[in-house]
Motif scaffolding. Structure first.
Motif, PDB file in Angstrom:
ATOM      1  N   THR A  57      81.888  19.964 -36.645  1.00  0.00           N
ATOM      2  CA  THR A  57      80.528  19.539 -36.988  1.00  0.00           C
ATOM      3  C   THR A  57      80.283  18.059 -36.706  1.00  0.00           C
ATOM      4  O   THR A  57      79.175  17.679 -36.327  1.00  0.00           O
ATOM      5  CB  THR A  57      80.219  19.833 -38.467  1.00  0.00           C
ATOM      6  OG1 THR A  57      81.185  19.186 -39.290  1.00  0.00           O
ATOM      7  CG2 THR A  57      80.211  21.321 -38.729  1.00  0.00           C
ATOM      8  N   THR A  58      81.304  17.226 -36.882  1.00  0.00           N
ATOM      9  CA  THR A  58      81.134  15.801 -36.599  1.00  0.00           C
ATOM     10  C   THR A  58      80.901  15.587 -35.106  1.00  0.00           C
ATOM     11  O   THR A  58      80.010  14.836 -34.711  1.00  0.00           O
ATOM     12  CB  THR A  58      82.367  15.002 -37.062  1.00  0.00           C
ATOM     13  OG1 THR A  58      82.602  15.267 -38.440  1.00  0.00           O
ATOM     14  CG2 THR A  58      82.167  13.513 -36.857  1.00  0.00           C
ATOM     15  N   ALA A  59      81.683  16.263 -34.291  1.00  0.00           N
ATOM     16  CA  ALA A  59      81.505  16.170 -32.838  1.00  0.00           C
ATOM     17  C   ALA A  59      80.150  16.745 -32.442  1.00  0.00           C
ATOM     18  O   ALA A  59      79.477  16.218 -31.544  1.00  0.00           O
ATOM     19  CB  ALA A  59      82.625  16.898 -32.115  1.00  0.00           C
ATOM     20  N   MET A  60      79.727  17.812 -33.126  1.00  0.00           N
ATOM     21  CA  MET A  60      78.435  18.422 -32.838  1.00  0.00           C
ATOM     22  C   MET A  60      77.301  17.421 -33.096  1.00  0.00           C
ATOM     23  O   MET A  60      76.384  17.272 -32.286  1.00  0.00           O
ATOM     24  CB  MET A  60      78.240  19.653 -33.738  1.00  0.00           C
ATOM     25  CG  MET A  60      77.659  20.843 -33.041  1.00  0.00           C
ATOM     26  SD  MET A  60      77.531  22.241 -34.164  1.00  0.00           S
ATOM     27  CE  MET A  60      79.208  22.825 -34.192  1.00  0.00           C
ATOM     28  N   ARG A  61      77.383  16.747 -34.238  1.00  0.00           N
ATOM     29  CA  ARG A  61      76.358  15.768 -34.593  1.00  0.00           C
ATOM     30  C   ARG A  61      76.353  14.620 -33.572  1.00  0.00           C
ATOM     31  O   ARG A  61      75.295  14.177 -33.133  1.00  0.00           O
ATOM     32  CB  ARG A  61      76.604  15.230 -35.997  1.00  0.00           C
ATOM     33  CG  ARG A  61      75.521  14.308 -36.481  1.00  0.00           C
ATOM     34  CD  ARG A  61      75.638  13.897 -37.951  1.00  0.00           C
ATOM     35  NE  ARG A  61      76.968  13.826 -38.500  1.00  0.00           N
ATOM     36  CZ  ARG A  61      77.479  14.695 -39.374  1.00  0.00           C
ATOM     37  NH1 ARG A  61      76.760  15.720 -39.776  1.00  0.00           N
ATOM     38  NH2 ARG A  61      78.702  14.554 -39.833  1.00  0.00           N
ATOM     39  N   LEU A  62      77.533  14.170 -33.174  1.00  0.00           N
ATOM     40  CA  LEU A  62      77.639  13.094 -32.187  1.00  0.00           C
ATOM     41  C   LEU A  62      77.011  13.499 -30.863  1.00  0.00           C
ATOM     42  O   LEU A  62      76.215  12.751 -30.281  1.00  0.00           O
ATOM     43  CB  LEU A  62      79.111  12.721 -31.977  1.00  0.00           C
ATOM     44  CG  LEU A  62      79.391  11.679 -30.915  1.00  0.00           C
ATOM     45  CD1 LEU A  62      79.021  10.304 -31.434  1.00  0.00           C
ATOM     46  CD2 LEU A  62      80.838  11.718 -30.505  1.00  0.00           C
ATOM     47  N   VAL A  63      77.336  14.700 -30.403  1.00  0.00           N
ATOM     48  CA  VAL A  63      76.797  15.178 -29.125  1.00  0.00           C
ATOM     49  C   VAL A  63      75.282  15.349 -29.223  1.00  0.00           C
ATOM     50  O   VAL A  63      74.529  14.934 -28.326  1.00  0.00           O
ATOM     51  CB  VAL A  63      77.496  16.487 -28.692  1.00  0.00           C
ATOM     52  CG1 VAL A  63      76.782  17.126 -27.517  1.00  0.00           C
ATOM     53  CG2 VAL A  63      78.948  16.207 -28.338  1.00  0.00           C
ATOM     54  N   MET A  64      74.801  15.933 -30.308  1.00  0.00           N
ATOM     55  CA  MET A  64      73.362  16.161 -30.450  1.00  0.00           C
ATOM     56  C   MET A  64      72.588  14.849 -30.564  1.00  0.00           C
ATOM     57  O   MET A  64      71.478  14.733 -30.036  1.00  0.00           O
ATOM     58  CB  MET A  64      73.070  17.050 -31.669  1.00  0.00           C
ATOM     59  CG  MET A  64      73.481  18.489 -31.476  1.00  0.00           C
ATOM     60  SD  MET A  64      72.790  19.253 -30.003  1.00  0.00           S
ATOM     61  CE  MET A  64      71.056  19.229 -30.392  1.00  0.00           C
ATOM     62  N   ASP A  65      73.172  13.843 -31.219  1.00  0.00           N
ATOM     63  CA  ASP A  65      72.509  12.544 -31.310  1.00  0.00           C
ATOM     64  C   ASP A  65      72.360  11.904 -29.935  1.00  0.00           C
ATOM     65  O   ASP A  65      71.413  11.165 -29.695  1.00  0.00           O
ATOM     66  CB  ASP A  65      73.269  11.596 -32.237  1.00  0.00           C
ATOM     67  CG  ASP A  65      73.056  11.923 -33.701  1.00  0.00           C
ATOM     68  OD1 ASP A  65      72.133  12.700 -34.003  1.00  0.00           O
ATOM     69  OD2 ASP A  65      73.816  11.387 -34.535  1.00  0.00           O
ATOM     70  N   ARG A  66      73.303  12.196 -29.038  1.00  0.00           N
ATOM     71  CA  ARG A  66      73.221  11.619 -27.691  1.00  0.00           C
ATOM     72  C   ARG A  66      72.278  12.430 -26.805  1.00  0.00           C
ATOM     73  O   ARG A  66      71.567  11.877 -25.983  1.00  0.00           O
ATOM     74  CB  ARG A  66      74.605  11.567 -27.020  1.00  0.00           C
ATOM     75  CG  ARG A  66      75.608  10.689 -27.726  1.00  0.00           C
ATOM     76  CD  ARG A  66      75.081   9.270 -27.916  1.00  0.00           C
ATOM     77  NE  ARG A  66      76.008   8.405 -28.579  1.00  0.00           N
ATOM     78  CZ  ARG A  66      76.011   8.140 -29.873  1.00  0.00           C
ATOM     79  NH1 ARG A  66      75.140   8.707 -30.673  1.00  0.00           N
ATOM     80  NH2 ARG A  66      76.872   7.313 -30.394  1.00  0.00           N
ATOM     81  N   ILE A  67      72.276  13.740 -26.979  1.00  0.00           N
ATOM     82  CA  ILE A  67      71.421  14.601 -26.157  1.00  0.00           C
ATOM     83  C   ILE A  67      69.969  14.454 -26.577  1.00  0.00           C
ATOM     84  O   ILE A  67      69.070  14.288 -25.755  1.00  0.00           O
ATOM     85  CB  ILE A  67      71.849  16.081 -26.275  1.00  0.00           C
ATOM     86  CG1 ILE A  67      73.223  16.268 -25.629  1.00  0.00           C
ATOM     87  CG2 ILE A  67      70.830  16.992 -25.616  1.00  0.00           C
ATOM     88  CD1 ILE A  67      73.801  17.650 -25.857  1.00  0.00           C
ATOM     89  N   MET A  68      69.700  14.514 -27.872  1.00  0.00           N
ATOM     90  CA  MET A  68      68.333  14.475 -28.393  1.00  0.00           C
ATOM     91  C   MET A  68      68.284  13.533 -29.577  1.00  0.00           C
ATOM     92  O   MET A  68      68.363  13.964 -30.723  1.00  0.00           O
ATOM     93  CB  MET A  68      67.913  15.877 -28.809  1.00  0.00           C
ATOM     94  CG  MET A  68      66.488  15.947 -29.280  1.00  0.00           C
ATOM     95  SD  MET A  68      65.368  15.667 -27.953  1.00  0.00           S
ATOM     96  CE  MET A  68      64.431  17.141 -28.012  1.00  0.00           C
ATOM     97  N   PRO A  69      68.155  12.211 -29.320  1.00  0.00           N
ATOM     98  CA  PRO A  69      68.108  11.272 -30.440  1.00  0.00           C
ATOM     99  C   PRO A  69      66.843  11.475 -31.258  1.00  0.00           C
ATOM    100  O   PRO A  69      65.845  11.983 -30.744  1.00  0.00           O
ATOM    101  CB  PRO A  69      68.102   9.902 -29.757  1.00  0.00           C
ATOM    102  CG  PRO A  69      67.644  10.157 -28.379  1.00  0.00           C
ATOM    103  CD  PRO A  69      68.022  11.560 -28.043  1.00  0.00           C
ATOM    104  N   PRO A  70      66.874  11.098 -32.535  1.00  0.00           N
ATOM    105  CA  PRO A  70      65.683  11.257 -33.370  1.00  0.00           C
ATOM    106  C   PRO A  70      64.528  10.429 -32.805  1.00  0.00           C
ATOM    107  O   PRO A  70      64.720   9.299 -32.386  1.00  0.00           O
ATOM    108  CB  PRO A  70      66.109  10.728 -34.744  1.00  0.00           C
ATOM    109  CG  PRO A  70      67.507  10.287 -34.629  1.00  0.00           C
ATOM    110  CD  PRO A  70      67.988  10.510 -33.237  1.00  0.00           C
TER     111      PRO A  70
END
Length: 143
Positions: A57-70
């Motif tokens: 989940t930590t890696a998932m959050r990291l990847v998603m923050d880079r792909i689609m930042p808030p």
């Protein structure tokens, strides 16, 4: 002139006229880290994606923050009346108030849009003042 806290100051203070660290200079630790990661960014990114896909989940959050930042802002769907004169600002402000009252836009969005209207009004007023000043100076020059 000696400093009041000279005894408690660590190291020697800057000499007068010394600007300190140059702008844009980077910390040694940052430079060392960049040298270590040089050429490895793709492999590290690939590993982070693999870990995310495997359920980390930590890696998932990291990847998603880079792909689609808030998103910081979002487009506001609001038809602003055309602004050409300072008087048009009154119509625009009334339209903003009505949109908030109808629930079409939030009060925060209306506040940001009203800043644009205020900026426009100030620009128009400055332009009118400049035109008046130019006319007065031209009239003074003729006399």
């Amino acid at each position: 002139m000696p400093r009041n806290n000279a005894q408690s100051t660590r190291g020697s203070p800057f000499q007068p006229g010394n600007p300190g660290r140059p702008k844009g200079s980077r910390n040694r630790a940052t430079l060392a880290l960049e040298a270590l990661l040089d050429g490895e960014a793709e492999a590290i990114t690939r590993k982070a994606v693999e870990m995310a896909l495997s359920g980390d989940t930590t890696a998932m959050r990291l990847v998603m923050d880079r792909i689609m930042p808030p998103r910081k802002d979002r487009p506001v769907m609001f038809s602003m009346p055309k602004l050409e004169t300072a008087g048009d600002a009154v119509k625009a402000t009334a339209a903003l108030v009505e949109a908030v009252a109808n629930g079409d836009i939030t009060p925060g969005e209306a506040g940001e849009l009203s800043k644009l209207v205020d900026g426009f009004t100030k620009a128009v007023e400055l332009h009118e003042i400049q035109q008046r000043l130019d006319k007065l100076e031209a009239a003074q020059g003729q006399k």
